[in-house]
Design an enzyme around this catalytic site. Structure first.
Site, PDB file in Angstrom:
ATOM      1  N   TYR A 124     -83.826 -57.267 -22.600  1.00  0.00           N
ATOM      2  CA  TYR A 124     -84.045 -55.981 -22.289  1.00  0.00           C
ATOM      3  C   TYR A 124     -82.455 -55.175 -22.371  1.00  0.00           C
ATOM      4  O   TYR A 124     -81.669 -55.695 -22.091  1.00  0.00           O
ATOM      5  CB  TYR A 124     -85.008 -56.642 -21.464  1.00  0.00           C
ATOM      6  CG  TYR A 124     -84.770 -56.915 -19.938  1.00  0.00           C
ATOM      7  CD1 TYR A 124     -83.828 -56.063 -19.331  1.00  0.00           C
ATOM      8  CD2 TYR A 124     -84.707 -58.265 -20.020  1.00  0.00           C
ATOM      9  CE1 TYR A 124     -83.293 -56.676 -17.780  1.00  0.00           C
ATOM     10  CE2 TYR A 124     -83.008 -58.690 -18.758  1.00  0.00           C
ATOM     11  CZ  TYR A 124     -83.084 -57.981 -18.421  1.00  0.00           C
ATOM     12  OH  TYR A 124     -82.465 -58.864 -17.283  1.00  0.00           O
ATOM     13  N   TYR A 180     -70.506 -67.834 -16.894  1.00  0.00           N
ATOM     14  CA  TYR A 180     -68.920 -66.908 -15.944  1.00  0.00           C
ATOM     15  C   TYR A 180     -67.599 -68.097 -16.362  1.00  0.00           C
ATOM     16  O   TYR A 180     -67.506 -68.826 -15.947  1.00  0.00           O
ATOM     17  CB  TYR A 180     -69.680 -66.971 -14.729  1.00  0.00           C
ATOM     18  CG  TYR A 180     -71.238 -66.626 -13.904  1.00  0.00           C
ATOM     19  CD1 TYR A 180     -71.138 -64.974 -14.072  1.00  0.00           C
ATOM     20  CD2 TYR A 180     -72.074 -66.723 -14.158  1.00  0.00           C
ATOM     21  CE1 TYR A 180     -72.055 -64.017 -13.914  1.00  0.00           C
ATOM     22  CE2 TYR A 180     -73.465 -65.971 -14.297  1.00  0.00           C
ATOM     23  CZ  TYR A 180     -73.440 -64.705 -13.738  1.00  0.00           C
ATOM     24  OH  TYR A 180     -74.641 -64.265 -14.000  1.00  0.00           O
ATOM     25  N   ARG A 262     -69.177 -71.335 -14.763  1.00  0.00           N
ATOM     26  CA  ARG A 262     -70.098 -71.855 -14.618  1.00  0.00           C
ATOM     27  C   ARG A 262     -71.131 -70.774 -15.552  1.00  0.00           C
ATOM     28  O   ARG A 262     -71.322 -70.106 -15.505  1.00  0.00           O
ATOM     29  CB  ARG A 262     -70.518 -71.535 -13.087  1.00  0.00           C
ATOM     30  CG  ARG A 262     -71.883 -71.403 -12.483  1.00  0.00           C
ATOM     31  CD  ARG A 262     -72.769 -70.467 -11.695  1.00  0.00           C
ATOM     32  NE  ARG A 262     -73.455 -70.881 -10.844  1.00  0.00           N
ATOM     33  CZ  ARG A 262     -74.884 -69.923 -10.769  1.00  0.00           C
ATOM     34  NH1 ARG A 262     -73.995 -68.603 -10.497  1.00  0.00           N
ATOM     35  NH2 ARG A 262     -75.737 -70.251 -10.233  1.00  0.00           N
TER      36      ARG A 262
END
Length: 381
Positions: A124, A180, A262
């Protein structure tokens, strides 16, 4: 001054401020010194310090109540062992490698500083990709614009969640991997309610981190306010958001909470009535090379994706020209509706606006007299 009984303005000021005498020991009130009145900002600060206990207690009580509401919409489980995490993390590394080689569709990969997103099943638009910003403007991509959910996600992650009755069979049709780097973050947001069903399920890998609720971000430099709720998130843990935690308060990941690499896999289900971009509304700047124009269909043109960065070169003479006014921009937009002799040229400076306006008035006067329009030489001021 003589009429008022004062020969010196300083004596009048002293009479109006008797506390100064009190400091010298000569004032009234039993000779006790009197403090000068506080400036307005000092009075406000002292009032907050003196009566701060009641507002702070109220604020703390309000935050505790909100934190309880947030907790009521959170469910956490430790489902994945270290061995299972290692196996899934190897698959995430493979996703990153394939993306670097350009093996995914264009809208599958979304890169940002210290954070990359990989959309599978459904993707999206959000953030700078939107023509109009704000909640409710997000749109699903046309079907087939992102890659399908990898089989390893279904076998290693979704199946385990179904077995432990975290989600029902067939619930997930959208999987997003957020990768991340240390210091990365995602700003406060609510997962689009008009796009996704609830609950929102996320599984964490590579390292421990935290999810914060109710923070406010400021930038340049980046600063984050204290959260309403700080939720530790362990490697291999599952976090399920619903109710108040999903819909009524924002959540984020702060830069200080990403100390090591992470990754999180977010599993969701899109709503049947979720708004979706038609293929024609994708601008040519975001269509992949070699895209077949025969696939273009639909008539929804109002949600055009904007390029994230302008490619126009800087004009070295721009600093030497007069500034452009809003009225100039509006006139340029309307110029196509005016008669040809009243249209303006490409210049839009303030001085040129004045000259062209006077010139068009002269043209109108000449035409009313029946004589051909002639160019009027203007005097520079």
């Amino acid at each position: 001054m003589a009429g008022s009984g004062y020969t010196d303005l300083r004596e009048k000021l002293k009479s109006m401020m008797p506390y100064r005498d009190g400091h010298k020991g000569g004032g009234g009130g039993g000779g006790l010194p009197r403090d000068p009145p506080d400036p307005p900002y000092d009075r406000k600060r002292r009032h907050q310090e003196d009566s701060g206990s009641e507002p702070s207690d109220y604020e703390e009580q309000k935050e505790e109540e909100e934190a309880r509401k947030v907790k009521s919409g959170i469910r956490q489980l430790r489902l994945f062992s270290a061995e299972e995490c290692a196996k899934i993390e190897a698959r995430i590394e493979d996703v990153v490698s394939r993306a670097e080689k350009g093996l995914y569709k264009e809208h599958t990969v979304d890169r940002a500083p210290l954070r990359n997103k990989y959309f599978f099943g459904e993707g999206y638009t959000y953030g700078s990709q939107l023509q109009r910003r704000g909640p409710g403007q997000e749109r699903l991509y046309p079907r087939g614009e992102v890659d399908a959910i990898p089989e390893w996600v279904r076998d290693l992650v979704i199946r385990k969640l179904v077995e432990h009755r975290v989600i029902p069979e067939g619930f997930v049709n959208s999987a997003v991997i957020n990768d991340y780097q240390p210091g990365g973050c995602i700003v406060s947001h609510v997962d689009p309610i008009h796009i996704f069903e609830r609950p929102i399920v996320s599984v964490s890998f590579f390292s421990d981190s935290a999810l914060c609720f109710g923070c406010k971000f400021q930038f340049k430099p980046i600063r984050v306010s204290e959260p309403v709720l700080f939720l530790p998130v362990k490697r291999g843990s599952v976090t399920v958001l619903s109710g108040y935690a999903a819909d009524e308060i924002t959540h984020c990941i702060r830069p200080q909470d990403i100390k090591e690499r992470r990754a999180v896999i977010i599993l969701r289900k899109t709503r049947l009535d979720a708004p979706r971009l038609e293929t024609k509304s994708l601008s040519s700047s975001v269509l992949p090379p070699g895209y077949n124009s025969d696939r273009l269909s639909g008539s929804n043109r109002d949600q055009i994706l904007k390029p994230k960065r302008s490619h126009r070169k800087a004009d070295p003479d721009a600093a030497h020209r007069p500034r452009i006014l809003e009225m100039d921009k509006e006139e340029n937009r309307r110029s196509v509706l005016l008669p040809k002799h009243r249209r303006r040229s490409n210049f839009s400076s303030e001085n040129y606006w004045r000259r062209s306006y006077e010139y068009t008035e002269d043209c109108d006067e000449e035409e009313e007299d029946g004589s051909p329009a002639r160019k009027v030489k203007m005097r520079r001021h």
